[in-house]
Design a protein around this motif. Structure first.
Motif, PDB file in Angstrom:
ATOM      1  N   GLY A 231      30.047 -24.920 -40.923  1.00 58.24           N
ATOM      2  CA  GLY A 231      29.303 -26.068 -40.437  1.00 58.24           C
ATOM      3  C   GLY A 231      28.077 -26.322 -41.284  1.00 58.24           C
ATOM      4  O   GLY A 231      27.797 -25.591 -42.242  1.00 58.24           O
ATOM      5  N   SER A 232      27.340 -27.346 -40.897  1.00 56.12           N
ATOM      6  CA  SER A 232      26.220 -27.794 -41.718  1.00 56.12           C
ATOM      7  C   SER A 232      25.083 -26.790 -41.770  1.00 56.12           C
ATOM      8  O   SER A 232      24.275 -26.815 -42.698  1.00 56.12           O
TER       9      SER A 232
ATOM     10  N   GLN B 100      33.513 -34.915 -41.276  1.00 54.24           N
ATOM     11  CA  GLN B 100      32.112 -35.335 -41.390  1.00 54.24           C
ATOM     12  C   GLN B 100      31.955 -36.850 -41.562  1.00 54.24           C
ATOM     13  O   GLN B 100      31.279 -37.321 -42.470  1.00 54.24           O
TER      14      GLN B 100
ATOM     15  N   ARG C 106      22.171 -37.501 -42.115  1.00 56.43           N
ATOM     16  CA  ARG C 106      22.132 -37.154 -40.692  1.00 56.43           C
ATOM     17  C   ARG C 106      20.666 -37.020 -40.303  1.00 56.43           C
ATOM     18  O   ARG C 106      19.926 -36.259 -40.920  1.00 56.43           O
TER      19      ARG C 106
ATOM     20  N   ARG D   9      25.067 -35.276 -46.922  1.00 54.36           N
ATOM     21  CA  ARG D   9      26.519 -35.154 -47.094  1.00 54.36           C
ATOM     22  C   ARG D   9      26.870 -35.793 -48.424  1.00 54.36           C
ATOM     23  O   ARG D   9      26.727 -36.999 -48.591  1.00 54.36           O
TER      24      ARG D   9
ATOM     25  N   CYS E 108      29.118 -36.809 -38.522  1.00 51.62           N
ATOM     26  CA  CYS E 108      29.634 -36.071 -37.383  1.00 51.62           C
ATOM     27  C   CYS E 108      29.787 -34.582 -37.721  1.00 51.62           C
ATOM     28  O   CYS E 108      30.038 -34.215 -38.858  1.00 51.62           O
ATOM     29  N   GLU E 109      29.632 -33.752 -36.719  1.00 53.38           N
ATOM     30  CA  GLU E 109      29.752 -32.300 -36.905  1.00 53.38           C
ATOM     31  C   GLU E 109      30.858 -31.736 -36.009  1.00 53.38           C
ATOM     32  O   GLU E 109      31.051 -30.528 -35.912  1.00 53.38           O
TER      33      GLU E 109
ATOM     34  N   TYR F 295      24.043 -31.537 -33.726  1.00 51.70           N
ATOM     35  CA  TYR F 295      23.855 -32.410 -34.895  1.00 51.70           C
ATOM     36  C   TYR F 295      23.146 -33.704 -34.528  1.00 51.70           C
ATOM     37  O   TYR F 295      22.594 -34.371 -35.395  1.00 51.70           O
TER      38      TYR F 295
ATOM     39  N   ASP G 108      20.016 -32.645 -41.499  1.00 52.26           N
ATOM     40  CA  ASP G 108      20.731 -31.631 -42.259  1.00 52.26           C
ATOM     41  C   ASP G 108      20.741 -32.058 -43.713  1.00 52.26           C
ATOM     42  O   ASP G 108      20.209 -33.112 -44.062  1.00 52.26           O
TER      43      ASP G 108
END
Lengths: 178, 750
Positions: B155-156, B60, B500, B488, B54-55, B480, B485
């Motif tokens: 953020g990512s 996350q 993701r 994580r 999650c963003e 997202y 991305d």
């Protein structure tokens, strides 16, 4: 079989995740909801108590909404779950007026909609209702009251609880742990 | 005075927008899953799922995105194997679908231009927009050096843009999550234990017997894993002690609520330390073995009795003793929760030092139910040429101040953008990704002055946040749910990774930050730093280094690894070397002392509201993240504006009624742009008011957020900067009510 739900007010933080999960699980249009959160505060600063409750249809044993429905769209389904057959509903709104919990809303597609305990889309597959399975605080318990080992039976055996507006005589099946 | 950089409302320019659909034809994302029991819609259609993390906030959580047969995203749920969420998303994560669906998203690149002498945006192709940025960046590199280009990120996307910027020659990268948020706590613990708290926090709430929350409103602050574990702890009978001037949700779940006078927390902490020491209620063996400075501390806190603290905090001395006893009884399974947003009064590192000292006295660092040691995988980087060595470090921008900051001080970079003859390097360009700096930094006037001095402002975001109106170039990032991305890689009880991947094609003419960074690097002649064909190649390479593959990760989403060593907690009698100057837990901090700060925390009174003013406190609501969710259709359906909590006594004094709209004016005569609804409630003290942060948006293009409630940031004009690490203390602002005003904006105080 008698499906019921218990909500632990000692754990619920009122985050409303139950509301969003219900909306996305059941295609509830944005702006409407089948469940909601109520906060009640009593006392004077700093002697205070706040109770937070996730509420929904009480799936009453003695449901005024079923009794007053002119077409039979509102009915008792498996386990006492109160459902509305969309195709049979004429949207007259008698059930909305009769419900002491204000649990029903008029769906923009012309029928009356409400909580189903996710009976057909989840419970029949052995899953918990969406609200129960998403809750970050795990404050909701669901199951069959006739089964002494169901989560709801077990928690009601050990905890103090209440129902809402019991004086309405509807025999609600949504319990609040206090 | 007219600024060079007039605010442009993107709304005025949306006319004739040609949303270019992303070109490449892509096969169905994801595959039907067998044995997936979570997979039907109400109408019985089978769903397919793809993994994401999650963003919507920085917890996350890893989860699954479900789509119907037509590829429409239907719902998002948690991944059962994920330690961040344990299969349960919070309301924001569940409602993350709204970020994807939001029709107010930025739809195409925009470049600032002048038409008839008036600033406006013109729609641009990606090529044009990136060319424009690359040319400017090359020019700045020639004229001032590459370090004058800064990246602000939350953020990512930051990982991709940061990689590009380092290749370009700048390490000037900062996130507001340090000096506007958790920085003081990291420095407070670093100077005490030689280690930081990390995110997710290394606190063992699940197994705690007592947790103390100081101004931390867990439950409203929806850090998923922590809220879940707090609930588990309540189930197991743990004691919660909440210190808050407001009867927060957490306070309503607590055995003890200490309705403290705002801004006096440090006095309470010191008196707790006094009580523990004076009564011998501390872990003597632990203190003896692991700490230095106990005798000095004992002497230092001698006078900080509960009776002393009572006069400052208004907390009953007996309650101070009783709660201290409760902590000791639970020790070492006790957590004095270090919180997260702790930049309050400018002496925040010292307050967090007091938290760390209490933690040490109770012996809970390194103990079950206290603090555990997280473990994280080493994630190999895809081989690229070495980055050029920047001539200037980011900290050069604020040389000689904030000596103990262990991360870049974002407001330090902001200040270094405002031209000054004393400064050797003024920043010339900002690239801002995923953070609305006008809401994140206090003192908007200062931020706007910095922006006005910029030669280039690039804003990369999904939404037309207010900052976009000041940009030279706006780049529409896809959400997202529409992109890959970086992996994580998070530290937790067990090391773990999460993937993701896109659940759908990017809507409109939006692109992932990974693509933007790579393309921009290409235009800057830095393609060698992006040798991978696409994110799939990059991720697959990294996953294989970790003994898995992109293909496997697409199926499982999350992978947990065994710990290398069984060292979640200290073993009894274990010899531990701490990463401090003395190698011990420093109750008396040599680092603080050598930088000229108090080696042990000292209480200093903070300003109090003048007559007729109330301290402005702000916080979070569980269904929103800062200002970034304020336009999300699913989440605004739950809460679409903030309200002002006012004690009934105050309401009576001002003749305020529930639901009435008021404007606020602060001590510097700044009046809120919009008005806010009054909520008359006993849950707030009479000396303060409270609102949820992140509302009061001023861009009309945010159709659900514009003009909804008040933006607390515009009223936070007095900033108490923490000299230790540059944190921006934001809770020393006072407001009064304006009950008569024109709704169209301007004041008109009666």
């Amino acid at each position: 079989m008698r499906y019921a739900m218990a909500v632990d007010t000692k754990k619920c933080v009122g985050c409303s995740d139950c509301v969003v999960a219900c909306q996305t699980e059941n295609d509830v249009p944005v702006g409407f909801c089948r469940d909601w959160v109520v906060e009640v505060t009593d006392g004077t600063y700093p002697q205070l108590e706040t109770e937070i409750r996730s509420e929904r249809c009480n799936h009453c044993d003695n449901s005024p909404c079923v009794r007053c429905c002119p077409t039979g769209a509102s009915h008792y389904a498996e386990g006492g779950v109160v459902l509305v057959t969309h195709d049979e509903c004429i949207g007259c709104g008698a059930c909305i007026a009769s419900c002491p919990y204000d649990a029903r809303y008029p769906h923009p597609d012309g029928y009356v909609d409400k909580c189903t305990f996710c009976l057909h889309n989840r419970v029949e597959q052995g899953l918990d209702p969406a609200c129960v399975s998403v809750c970050p605080t795990k404050c909701m318990y669901f199951g069959d009251l006739d089964d002494p080992n169901s989560p709801v039976s077990k928690v009601l055996k050990t905890r103090k609880f209440k129902t809402l507006i019991p004086e309405a005589g509807t025999k609600p099946q949504l319990y609040f742990l206090i | 005075m007219k600024s060079r950089r007039d605010f442009i409302k993107i709304s005025a320019l949306g006319l004739g927008a040609t949303a270019v659909a992303a070109g490449s034809a892509q096969a169905l994302f994801g595959s039907p899953l067998f044995g997936n029991k979570n997979g039907n819609t109400e109408s019985g259609t089978p769903l397919r799922r793809t993994p994401t993390y999650c963003e919507i906030c920085f917890w996350q959580c890893a989860g699954w995105v479900y789509k119907d047969g037509d590829g429409n995203i239907k719902k998002i749920t948690g991944n059962d194997d994920d330690q961040h969420c344990n299969g349960r998303f919070c309301p924001r994560g569940t409602g993350g679908i709204g970020q994807y669906m939001d029709e107010d998203r930025i739809k195409t690149p925009l470049i600032r231009t002048k038409v008839n002498g008036k600033d406006t945006f013109k729609e641009a192709s990606w090529d044009e927009a990136l060319d424009f940025i690359a040319n400017k960046m090359q020019q700045i590199k020639r004229d001032h050096g590459p370090e004058c280009v800064a990246l602000f990120t939350h953020g990512s996307g930051g990982a991709h843009m940061g990689h590009m910027l380092k290749a370009y020659g700048s390490g000037t990268i900062a996130a507001p999550s340090f000096a506007q948020c958790r920085g003081p706590r990291e420095v407070g613990f670093l100077t005490t234990f030689g280690d930081i708290i990390y995110s997710p926090e290394r606190i063992d709430i699940r197994d705690t017997r007592c947790m103390v929350l100081i101004g931390s409103h867990l439950g409203e602050n929806m850090h998923n894993g922590q809220v879940q574990e707090m609930s588990d702890a309540i189930d197991k009978g743990a004691t919660i002690i909440t210190v808050d001037p407001r009867f927060s949700t957490a306070a309503s779940k607590s055995k003890f609520w200490l309705p403290i006078k705002p801004a006096t927390d440090l006095a309470l902490l010191l008196s707790w330390i006094n009580v523990l020491i004076e009564n011998g209620w501390y872990d003597k063996e632990y203190v003896e073995k692991y700490t230095v400075g106990f005798d000095a501390l004992k002497e230092h806190v001698k006078t900080f009795t509960p009776e002393w603290a009572y006069g400052i905090t208004t907390i009953d001395p007996n309650i101070i003793r009783e709660t201290a006893r409760e902590m000791f009884n639970a020790s070492p399974s006790v957590i004095i929760n270090p919180g997260r947003h702790v930049t309050w009064y400018g002496d925040d590192t010292q307050r967090m030092r007091a938290v760390a000292i209490l933690t040490a006295l109770l012996g809970s660092w390194g103990r079950r139910g206290g603090y555990y040691k997280p473990e994280k995988l080493h994630l190999p980087n895809f081989p690229v040429p070495p980055f050029p060595e920047p001539q200037r470090k980011p900290t050069d921008a604020y040389k000689g101040i904030y000596p103990l900051a262990n991360e870049v001080v974002a407001n330090g970079l902001c200040d270094a953008t405002i031209p000054s003859v004393d400064r050797e390097c003024n920043l010339r360009a900002w690239i801002v990704n995923g953070t609305n700096l006008l809401a994140a930094f206090p003192n908007q006037k200062n931020t706007l002055a910095a922006i006005d001095a910029l030669e280039l402002l690039v804003v990369i975001d999904t939404m037309p946040i207010e900052l976009t109106g000041y940009a030279d170039v706006v780049l529409p990032e896809c959400t997202y749910l529409e992109r890959y991305d970086m992996i994580r890689n998070s530290g937790h009880r067990q090391p773990n990774i999460a993937l993701r991947m896109p659940a759908a094609e990017p809507k409109y003419n939006t692109k992932p930050a990974s693509w933007i960074a790579k393309e921009l690097a290409g235009k800057l002649g830095l393609a060698a730093y992006f040798p991978w064909k696409d994110m799939e190649e990059l991720l697959d390479w990294q996953f294989k280094e970790l003994g898995t593959s992109l293909e496997e990760m697409k199926r499982i989403g999350v992978k947990n690894y065994p710990r290398e060593v069984d060292d979640l907690y200290f073993t009894p009698g274990e010899d531990v070397v701490f990463n401090t100057t003395s190698g011990k837990i420093e109750l008396y901090s040599s680092d603080m002392e050598s930088e000229g700060f108090d080696p042990m925390p000292v209480y200093t009174p903070h300003e109090e509201p003048p007559e007729g003013f109330y301290r402005l406190n702000y916080g979070r609501a569980p269904m929103h993240t800062f200002s970034r969710t304020a336009n999300n259709p699913n989440l605004t359906a739950l809460m679409n504006e903030n309200v002002l909590w006012v004690n009934p006594k105050v309401a009576k004094l001002w003749n305020l009624t529930a639901g009435q709209r008021v404007k606020l004016k602060n001590q510097d005569n700044v009046i809120s742009t919009f008005s806010i609804k009054v909520r008359v409630t006993e849950r707030i003290r009479w000396d303060s008011v409270y609102m949820v942060h992140g509302f009061g948006h001023n861009n009309t293009k945010l159709t659900r957020a514009h003009g909804r409630g008040i933006n607390d940031t515009e009223l936070i004009t007095r900033v108490k900067v923490d000299p230790v690490m540059g944190g921006t203390g934001m809770r020393g602002n006072f407001v009064t009510f304006i009950t008569e005003f024109n709704e169209d904006g301007k004041e008109a105080e009666a």
